[in-house]
Design a protein around this motif. Sequence first.
Motif, PDB file in Angstrom:
ATOM      1  N   VAL A  22       0.835  -1.204   0.000  1.00 24.99           N
ATOM      2  CA  VAL A  22       0.000   0.000   0.000  1.00 24.99           C
ATOM      3  C   VAL A  22       0.866   1.249   0.000  1.00 24.99           C
ATOM      4  N   ARG A  23       1.956   1.228   0.770  1.00 27.87           N
ATOM      5  CA  ARG A  23       2.850   2.391   0.801  1.00 27.87           C
ATOM      6  C   ARG A  23       3.533   2.606  -0.543  1.00 27.87           C
TER       7      ARG A  23
ATOM      8  N   ARG B 295       0.808   3.372  -3.621  1.00 27.95           N
ATOM      9  CA  ARG B 295      -0.343   4.148  -3.157  1.00 27.95           C
ATOM     10  C   ARG B 295      -1.213   4.633  -4.323  1.00 27.95           C
ATOM     11  N   ASP B 296      -0.595   5.238  -5.325  1.00 30.19           N
ATOM     12  CA  ASP B 296      -1.363   5.779  -6.446  1.00 30.19           C
ATOM     13  C   ASP B 296      -2.102   4.679  -7.202  1.00 30.19           C
TER      14      ASP B 296
ATOM     15  N   MET C  60      -5.123   3.420  -5.281  1.00 30.12           N
ATOM     16  CA  MET C  60      -6.258   4.335  -5.431  1.00 30.12           C
ATOM     17  C   MET C  60      -6.931   4.142  -6.787  1.00 30.12           C
TER      18      MET C  60
ATOM     19  N   LEU D  43      -5.314   4.266   3.199  1.00 27.77           N
ATOM     20  CA  LEU D  43      -5.065   5.386   2.292  1.00 27.77           C
ATOM     21  C   LEU D  43      -5.611   6.693   2.865  1.00 27.77           C
TER      22      LEU D  43
ATOM     23  N   PRO E 292      -4.231   6.567   7.661  1.00 29.54           N
ATOM     24  CA  PRO E 292      -3.134   5.619   7.887  1.00 29.54           C
ATOM     25  C   PRO E 292      -2.865   5.323   9.354  1.00 29.54           C
TER      26      PRO E 292
END
Length: 244
Positions: free
Chosen positions: A115-116, A119-120, A123, A191, A194
């Motif tokens: 996820v880190r 991230r984009d 999403m 997201l 956090p």
Amino acid sequence: MSTVPGRTSPTSASQRRDGRHAELRGTARERLLNAALAELRERGYEGSSLEAIARRAGLTRGAVYWNFHSKLELFVALLEQRVDGPARELMRLTETAPPETLTAGAVSHGLGRLVREQRDLIMLLFEYWALAVRDPNLRPSFNERQKLLRNALARALESRHAHTGVPLVYPAERLATAILALANGLAMTALAEPEAVSEQLLGEVLDLLYDGLAARASGAGSGRSRSTSSRAGRPSNSGRASDR
């Protein structure tokens, strides 16, 4: 055809630009994937186009179609490389780790890292879900991706329980569906908020889930015994399914 020394012939320039030159076949695809992520990040899935992605990559439209037949195919390839591939690696960890090796924590940390780092793209994945719910043309590809991930996780769960000797007393596919939904929900929350989702949270919930499965497999009496031994700091005879 003769060329002027120090200049590139029109043919070779075209070959380099459309990505089909032998030296660039491998890099054109990666350039398109990187450009697609940048374009999608700025404009979203619906606002992006193959032409804009090609321009951003410094390639012709023909280069795009040489590698991908549609924007959806390009997007799915991007998801496969940077999200689904790493996710399947976490599933393989569950599937192949020795019975005595704890896996829930490693899977939880792996999801947090994914996820880190993506991230984009995560999403954009949720945008893809929202579009697929409304658009019947997008829904089949979305559901096919979900099916592949669900089947891979179900196989990993079946293999894990077979290795540890703890019977899987709930249908693997339904369990996989629930775990994927849990992981997606935690990723969505992480997201936006956090601080509410630690990297240990998924692993902790998986521990609780699999403790329940182990208790059901062993019977109520064994489940009570295992709970007592856990409080005493000793492993139970049946073992924790999540640790397997």
